[in-house]
Design an enzyme around this catalytic site. Structure first.
Site, PDB file in Angstrom:
ATOM      1  N   ASN A 125      42.837  50.308  33.591  1.00 31.81           N
ATOM      2  CA  ASN A 125      42.115  49.358  34.439  1.00 31.81           C
ATOM      3  C   ASN A 125      41.509  50.216  35.544  1.00 31.81           C
ATOM      4  OD1 ASN A 125      41.236  47.375  36.188  1.00 31.81           O
ATOM      5  ND2 ASN A 125      43.073  46.097  35.969  1.00 31.81           N
ATOM      6  N   LYS A 143      44.035  52.052  38.015  1.00 27.07           N
ATOM      7  CA  LYS A 143      45.030  51.174  38.653  1.00 27.07           C
ATOM      8  C   LYS A 143      46.456  51.655  38.369  1.00 27.07           C
ATOM      9  CE  LYS A 143      46.066  46.208  38.996  1.00 27.07           C
ATOM     10  NZ  LYS A 143      45.611  44.862  38.504  1.00 27.07           N
ATOM     11  N   CYS A 215      43.334  45.467  43.000  1.00 29.50           N
ATOM     12  CA  CYS A 215      44.133  44.255  42.952  1.00 29.50           C
ATOM     13  C   CYS A 215      45.593  44.402  43.375  1.00 29.50           C
ATOM     14  CB  CYS A 215      44.023  43.622  41.572  1.00 29.50           C
ATOM     15  SG  CYS A 215      44.386  41.876  41.637  1.00 29.50           S
ATOM     16  N   ASN A 240      41.459  40.197  40.844  1.00 25.89           N
ATOM     17  CA  ASN A 240      41.474  38.910  40.132  1.00 25.89           C
ATOM     18  C   ASN A 240      42.874  38.376  40.382  1.00 25.89           C
ATOM     19  OD1 ASN A 240      39.107  38.738  37.717  1.00 25.89           O
ATOM     20  ND2 ASN A 240      39.566  40.792  38.393  1.00 25.89           N
TER      21      ASN A 240
HETATM   22  N1  ING Z   1      46.552  40.153  39.868  1.00 22.98           N
HETATM   23  C1  ING Z   1      47.568  39.716  40.763  1.00 22.98           C
HETATM   24  C2  ING Z   1      47.564  40.436  42.097  1.00 22.98           C
HETATM   25  O1  ING Z   1      48.363  41.311  42.392  1.00 22.98           O
HETATM   26  C3  ING Z   1      49.912  39.128  41.156  1.00 22.98           C
HETATM   27  C4  ING Z   1      48.939  39.725  40.161  1.00 22.98           C
HETATM   28  C5  ING Z   1      49.619  37.976  41.859  1.00 22.98           C
HETATM   29  C6  ING Z   1      51.089  39.762  41.376  1.00 22.98           C
HETATM   30  C7  ING Z   1      50.530  37.455  42.808  1.00 22.98           C
HETATM   31  C8  ING Z   1      52.012  39.271  42.318  1.00 22.98           C
HETATM   32  C9  ING Z   1      51.739  38.102  43.015  1.00 22.98           C
HETATM   33  O2  ING Z   1      46.745  40.014  42.905  1.00 22.98           O
HETATM   34  C10 ING Z   1      46.196  41.408  39.504  1.00 22.98           C
HETATM   35  N2  ING Z   1      45.140  41.498  38.664  1.00 22.98           N
HETATM   36  O3  ING Z   1      46.814  42.390  39.874  1.00 22.98           O
END
Ligand code: ING
Length: 363
Positions: A125, A143, A215, A240
């Site tokens: 990613n 990532k 992210c 995202n």
């Molecule tokens: N998405 C989310 C992020 O870290 C996540 C996954 C959401 C993890 C909320 C923990 C709590 O924003 C990505 N694509 O990493």
């Protein structure tokens, strides 16, 4: 002598995207990115940031078993063509537009790296940074922090997060880089005498020092600090982020409020703790039936939000940032050289998971 606070101004943009639904043609998505660039140029933007996996739908929410279908989401890369995505029909137009407008861009995409020797491929990613002044991509980041699971959750109602299934954790570390051509009068290595003027006399005077995150990385202070230790002045992070999921507790509204709060907290803390600007740009709205948060923001080195999106759709968030505002934090509260204590931090590198300290005894 008063510290040098000569303004170092750059007009930047977070190019927030609404949904890229699974059935959206690549051409339609590309057209939205190009429109963002045109709209940004009209506002004098020199650096635009697109979200994580900006070229496609956020496919890690889907369990895809057909290898060809998965391959369709990935962009080619190899030692001879490390930025192969920029030579594809959905990448080349971004380069042409960037060159025509004199605009740099951060782009998130799925990278399939093919080893020239044994033909094996590894999927990441990834984000790249394209410099209009250099006329080429000058940085890549993969990532490091992949959330979610390899195997899908058993609950048929659950929203999946399968990045650990589709991607390999990044192996490039957190490489900061300088972006040429963005600030007037940037000091160059050639300008510094043979003996090299003292480090202090060049700090905050060169081409902007940038760092890229993706992210989930924003939730890990180690990632921000790795860039902070390289003098980063601007961190760019695309995301995202699921707003809510049926398997989690709380109403969709409560979960979304938490997701928004934790997103903002992570980004503001990262900027403040490392005295750096950040551009945080989301793909958002209802994509493939699942809601993702918006909240694209430009944050100053004090942790304050100076501009943010108001919608869950394509929206350009623009600000003129002054990189010299990083100096106060870097020279005082977060003067790492003066205040950090490496001799006391050992546990951070020695231990992966949390290990509870021993229980108390009854006596
Ligand atoms: N998405 C989310 C992020 O870290 C996540 C996954 C959401 C993890 C909320 C923990 C709590 O924003 C990505 N694509 O990493």
């Amino acid at each position: 002598m008063a510290p040098d606070r000569t303004p170092r101004l750059v007009t930047v943009a977070a190019a927030q995207l609404g949904p890229n639904n699974k059935d959206a043609p690549r051409e339609a998505i590309l057209a939205r990115l190009l429109k963002h660039m045109d709209d940004a140029a009209a506002q004098g933007v020199r650096l635009i940031a697109f979200p994580e996996l900006a070229l496609t739908t956020f496919f890690p929410v889907m369990l895809l078993r057909d290898a060809d279908e998965v391959a369709g989401y990935f962009e080619p890369a190899s030692a001879s063509r490390p930025y192969g995505v920029l030579e594809t029909p959905h990448g080349r137009p971004l380069v042409d537009k960037a060159n025509a407008l004199g605009m740099d861009f951060y782009l998130g995409y799925a990278e399939r790296w093919v080893d020239a020797d044994d033909g094996t491929s590894t999927d990441y990613n990834t984000t790249l940074y394209y410099s209009a002044a250099a006329g080429r991509a000058v940085a890549k980041y993969r990532k490091v922090h992949l959330p979610g699971t390899v195997e899908p959750l058993a609950d048929p109602r659950a929203y999946q997060q399968l990045e650990k299934r589709y991607f390999t954790p990044g192996n490039l570390g957190f490489p900061a880089f300088r972006a040429p051509g963005l600030v007037e009068g940037a000091l160059k290595a050639d300008d510094v005498g043979v003996g090299g003027a003292g480090q202090g006399s060049t700090e905050g005077k060169g081409d902007p020092i940038l760092g890229m995150l993706i992210c989930n990385d924003r939730r890990w202070p180690e990632a921000w600090r790795s860039y902070g230790l390289q003098g980063v002045e601007l961190v760019i992070e695309g995301y995202n982020t699921t707003a809510w999921a049926p398997q989690y507790d709380g109403t969709p509204e409560q979960q979304t409020a938490d997701a928004d709060f934790h997103h903002r907290l992570s980004c503001q803390a990262g900027s403040y703790h490392n005295a750096a600007w950040s551009i945080n740009v989301g793909k958002c709205g209802e994509e493939n039936g699942q809601w993702m948060i918006g909240g694209s923001m430009i944050i100053d080195p004090n942790g304050r939000v100076v501009a943010e999106s108001k919608t869950l759709d394509d929206e350009l968030v623009v600000a003129t940032i002054d990189l010299s505002l990083c100096r106060k934090g870097k020279e005082r509260v977060f003067n790492f050289e003066k205040h950090r204590r490496l001799d006391q931090y050992g546990i951070i590198l020695e231990q992966v998971g949390a290990k509870e300290i021993p229980l108390l005894s009854r006596s």
